[in-house]
Write an enzyme that holds these catalytic residues in place. Structure first.
Site, PDB file in Angstrom:
ATOM      1  NE  ARG A   1      95.893  47.045  13.085  1.00 12.59           N
ATOM      2  CZ  ARG A   1      95.047  47.115  14.101  1.00 12.59           C
ATOM      3  NH1 ARG A   1      94.673  48.292  14.565  1.00 12.59           N
ATOM      4  NH2 ARG A   1      94.595  46.007  14.648  1.00 12.59           N
TER       5      ARG A   1
ATOM      6  CD  GLU B   1      89.590  46.200  23.049  1.00 17.96           C
ATOM      7  OE1 GLU B   1      90.179  46.654  22.044  1.00 17.96           O
ATOM      8  OE2 GLU B   1      88.644  46.797  23.595  1.00 17.96           O
TER       9      GLU B   1
HETATM   10  O1  LIG Z   1      96.882  46.119  23.726  1.00 18.69           O
HETATM   11  P1  LIG Z   1      96.290  44.887  23.134  1.00 18.69           P
HETATM   12  O2  LIG Z   1      95.002  44.474  23.766  1.00 18.69           O
HETATM   13  O3  LIG Z   1      97.289  43.759  23.106  1.00 18.69           O
HETATM   14  O4  LIG Z   1      95.919  45.203  21.618  1.00 18.69           O
HETATM   15  C1  LIG Z   1      96.740  45.967  20.773  1.00 18.69           C
HETATM   16  C2  LIG Z   1      97.196  45.194  19.567  1.00 18.69           C
HETATM   17  O5  LIG Z   1      96.078  44.743  18.786  1.00 18.69           O
HETATM   18  C3  LIG Z   1      96.254  45.175  17.436  1.00 18.69           C
HETATM   19  O6  LIG Z   1      96.939  44.233  16.676  1.00 18.69           O
HETATM   20  P2  LIG Z   1      96.301  42.918  16.037  1.00 18.69           P
HETATM   21  O7  LIG Z   1      96.782  41.753  16.839  1.00 18.69           O
HETATM   22  O8  LIG Z   1      94.845  43.072  15.855  1.00 18.69           O
HETATM   23  O9  LIG Z   1      97.073  42.763  14.684  1.00 18.69           O
HETATM   24  P3  LIG Z   1      97.128  43.544  13.295  1.00 18.69           P
HETATM   25  O10 LIG Z   1      98.011  44.735  13.535  1.00 18.69           O
HETATM   26  O11 LIG Z   1      97.741  42.505  12.444  1.00 18.69           O
HETATM   27  O12 LIG Z   1      95.736  43.938  12.888  1.00 18.69           O
HETATM   28  C4  LIG Z   1      97.079  46.430  17.567  1.00 18.69           C
HETATM   29  O13 LIG Z   1      97.739  46.763  16.351  1.00 18.69           O
HETATM   30  C5  LIG Z   1      98.038  46.078  18.678  1.00 18.69           C
HETATM   31  O14 LIG Z   1      99.172  45.367  18.210  1.00 18.69           O
HETATM   32  N1  LIG Z   2      89.837  48.596  19.769  1.00 14.74           N
HETATM   33  C1  LIG Z   2      90.865  48.340  18.949  1.00 14.74           C
HETATM   34  N2  LIG Z   2      90.974  48.976  17.754  1.00 14.74           N
HETATM   35  C2  LIG Z   2      92.013  48.729  16.931  1.00 14.74           C
HETATM   36  N3  LIG Z   2      92.981  47.855  17.216  1.00 14.74           N
HETATM   37  C3  LIG Z   2      92.902  47.202  18.385  1.00 14.74           C
HETATM   38  N4  LIG Z   2      93.714  46.299  18.952  1.00 14.74           N
HETATM   39  C4  LIG Z   2      93.188  45.952  20.138  1.00 14.74           C
HETATM   40  N5  LIG Z   2      92.053  46.606  20.375  1.00 14.74           N
HETATM   41  C5  LIG Z   2      91.852  47.407  19.291  1.00 14.74           C
END
Ligand SMILES: O=P(O)(O)OC[C@H]1O[C@H](OP(=O)(O)OP(=O)(O)O)[C@H](O)[C@@H]1O
Ligand SMILES: Nc1ncnc2[nH]cnc12
Length: 175
Positions: free
Chosen positions: A64, A101
């Site tokens: 994202r 998370e």
């Molecule tokens: O602060 P954190 O606990 O590390 O979480 C945040 C990350 O989690 C999500 O990505 P995700 O890995 O779900 O990937 P995506 O963007 O491919 O959905 C979001 O876009 C951040 O990169």
């Molecule tokens: N709660 C949340 N919503 C969307 N993206 C995330 N990446 C990590 N935690 C998330």
């Protein structure tokens, strides 16, 4: 900037991708190009008014962060470098394991994507625990890049993710 309009386009999805997680879905925002423009313009203005150093590289996190990073880099006249989930980038890469998370994962960057001494800003849609952003910081520091700041559209404040990062954090929306 119309924060109310932007907030209304972020959807809360309970129990996704795991029970107990309240997922912030940002894709409805992209149904409103004016709202996207507001977000991009706000972040670019923030960068232009906050740093007296030239920004060399915007780093965006898979996936994202790729929605915002390249557009912001283009507006600033900076390069864009991706942090990718492992196994997707060709050439010589460096890798880091990290915890987020709702799971653990591996991030990679191409070794030549940042030159020693370059000023870098990391962009992502959201900070939760900060694990992903910290993983990105480790990779950038391995290439001897200088992380000036992290910028997020959304910060889940209760998880205190910014406490584990070694550079200032700016977030547009605190949730
Ligand atoms: O602060 P954190 O606990 O590390 O979480 C945040 C990350 O989690 C999500 O990505 P995700 O890995 O779900 O990937 P995506 O963007 O491919 O959905 C979001 O876009 C951040 O990169
Ligand atoms: N709660 C949340 N919503 C969307 N993206 C995330 N990446 C990590 N935690 C998330």
């Amino acid at each position: 900037m119309d924060l109310k309009r932007i907030n209304a386009l972020i959807r809360d999805i309970p129990d996704f991708p795991k029970p107990g997680i309240l997922f912030k879905d940002i894709f409805p925002l992209f149904q409103d190009p004016i709202a996207v423009e507001m977000v991009i313009t706000h972040i670019v203005n923030h960068i232009n008014t906050s740093f007296d150093k030239k920004i060399d590289v915007i780093v965006g996190l898979d996936a994202r962060g790729f929605l915002f990073g390249p557009i912001i880099a283009m507006r600033l006249g900076a390069a864009f470098a991706p942090v990718r989930k492992a196994g997707k980038l060709p050439g010589t890469t460096i890798q880091v394991a990290y915890e987020k998370e709702y799971g653990t994962d591996l991030f990679e960057m191409q070794c030549d994507s940042i030159k020693p001494g370059q000023n870098v800003i990391v962009i992502d849609d959201l900070i939760a625990t900060g694990g992903s952003a910290r993983g990105a910081q480790e990779l950038i520091e391995k290439m001897r890049g200088n992380v000036l700041s992290f910028i997020f559209l959304i910060e889940l404040e209760f998880l205190k993710g910014k406490d584990i990062l070694k550079a200032p954090v700016y977030s547009m929306i605190k949730a």
